[in-house]
Write an enzyme that holds these catalytic residues in place. Sequence first.
Site, PDB file in Angstrom:
ATOM      1  N   SER A  15       0.804  -1.218   0.000  1.00 24.61           N
ATOM      2  CA  SER A  15       0.000   0.000   0.000  1.00 24.61           C
ATOM      3  C   SER A  15       0.839   1.271   0.000  1.00 24.61           C
ATOM      4  O   SER A  15       0.418   2.308  -0.527  1.00 24.61           O
ATOM      5  CB  SER A  15      -0.936   0.015   1.207  1.00 24.61           C
ATOM      6  OG  SER A  15      -0.196  -0.071   2.409  1.00 24.61           O
ATOM      7  N   ASP A 191      -1.276   6.076  11.721  1.00 22.79           N
ATOM      8  CA  ASP A 191      -1.098   4.639  11.934  1.00 22.79           C
ATOM      9  C   ASP A 191       0.374   4.233  11.881  1.00 22.79           C
ATOM     10  O   ASP A 191       0.702   3.059  11.981  1.00 22.79           O
ATOM     11  CB  ASP A 191      -1.913   3.815  10.935  1.00 22.79           C
ATOM     12  CG  ASP A 191      -1.460   3.984   9.489  1.00 22.79           C
ATOM     13  OD1 ASP A 191      -0.471   4.713   9.235  1.00 22.79           O
ATOM     14  OD2 ASP A 191      -2.099   3.384   8.598  1.00 22.79           O
ATOM     15  N   HIS A 194       1.238   4.508   6.822  1.00 28.90           N
ATOM     16  CA  HIS A 194       0.841   5.075   5.529  1.00 28.90           C
ATOM     17  C   HIS A 194       1.145   6.579   5.489  1.00 28.90           C
ATOM     18  O   HIS A 194       0.462   7.364   6.155  1.00 28.90           O
ATOM     19  CB  HIS A 194      -0.644   4.821   5.272  1.00 28.90           C
ATOM     20  CG  HIS A 194      -0.980   3.381   5.143  1.00 28.90           C
ATOM     21  ND1 HIS A 194      -1.491   2.636   6.185  1.00 28.90           N
ATOM     22  CD2 HIS A 194      -0.837   2.523   4.101  1.00 28.90           C
ATOM     23  CE1 HIS A 194      -1.678   1.392   5.780  1.00 28.90           C
ATOM     24  NE2 HIS A 194      -1.282   1.292   4.520  1.00 28.90           N
TER      25      HIS A 194
END
Length: 221
Positions: A15, A191, A194
């Site tokens: 990601s 988090d 990211h």
Amino acid sequence: MIFENYDRVVFAGDSVTDMGSALPVGEGLSDNMGRGFPRVIENMVYAVYPELNIRFTNSGISGNTSKDLLERYQRDVLDLHPQWVSICIGINDVWRQFDTPAMLDYAVSPEDYERNLRKMIESAKAIAKGVILTTPYYMEPNRADFMRARMQEYVDICARLAAEYGCIFVDFQAMYDRYFAYKHSALIAWDRVHPNQIGATLMAKEWLAKCGFDYDHTPEG
């Protein structure tokens, strides 16, 4: 800079690479490259080296571990005939050990991670000019934190394999460690994984520095 006219650079990852790119492979106009560090790299190269035509391709898919990436590596990386392969994988290999600890098959052990990376590096070096190996990371300044300590094992594997195979080595973990001596990780990602646009820019800056990028470059003629 190491890239030559009409080189193709394929970014393989999870990601952090994907960041909203077209799937399974994103490139070209609109937002196909996503909004992560590969897009910032493309922006900078085209802005500073206008005489070059470098093809940047985003082959990141959110949620991938090194096992997942290896399973699609032939289709999404090698079959694209890249001159350069940039690999950024391993965050989910570690993360799944902590957010889904009962699901042992979701995570990837250090031993399996190393085997997976070796296969990726060896197959890419067989067809490309070179491999740019980047580390996974966790945006946690406290190195005693359980996940941060575990992540360092995977970072060290990357460093060792990069030296063994002669890859260009980009240590995102060390870069973030230096940055967080001045700013809290909440500025980049709540988090701690990211990155926002500040983080994407930091990563692109570190990556470009290892590839001989010259901010003062002036095209000839």
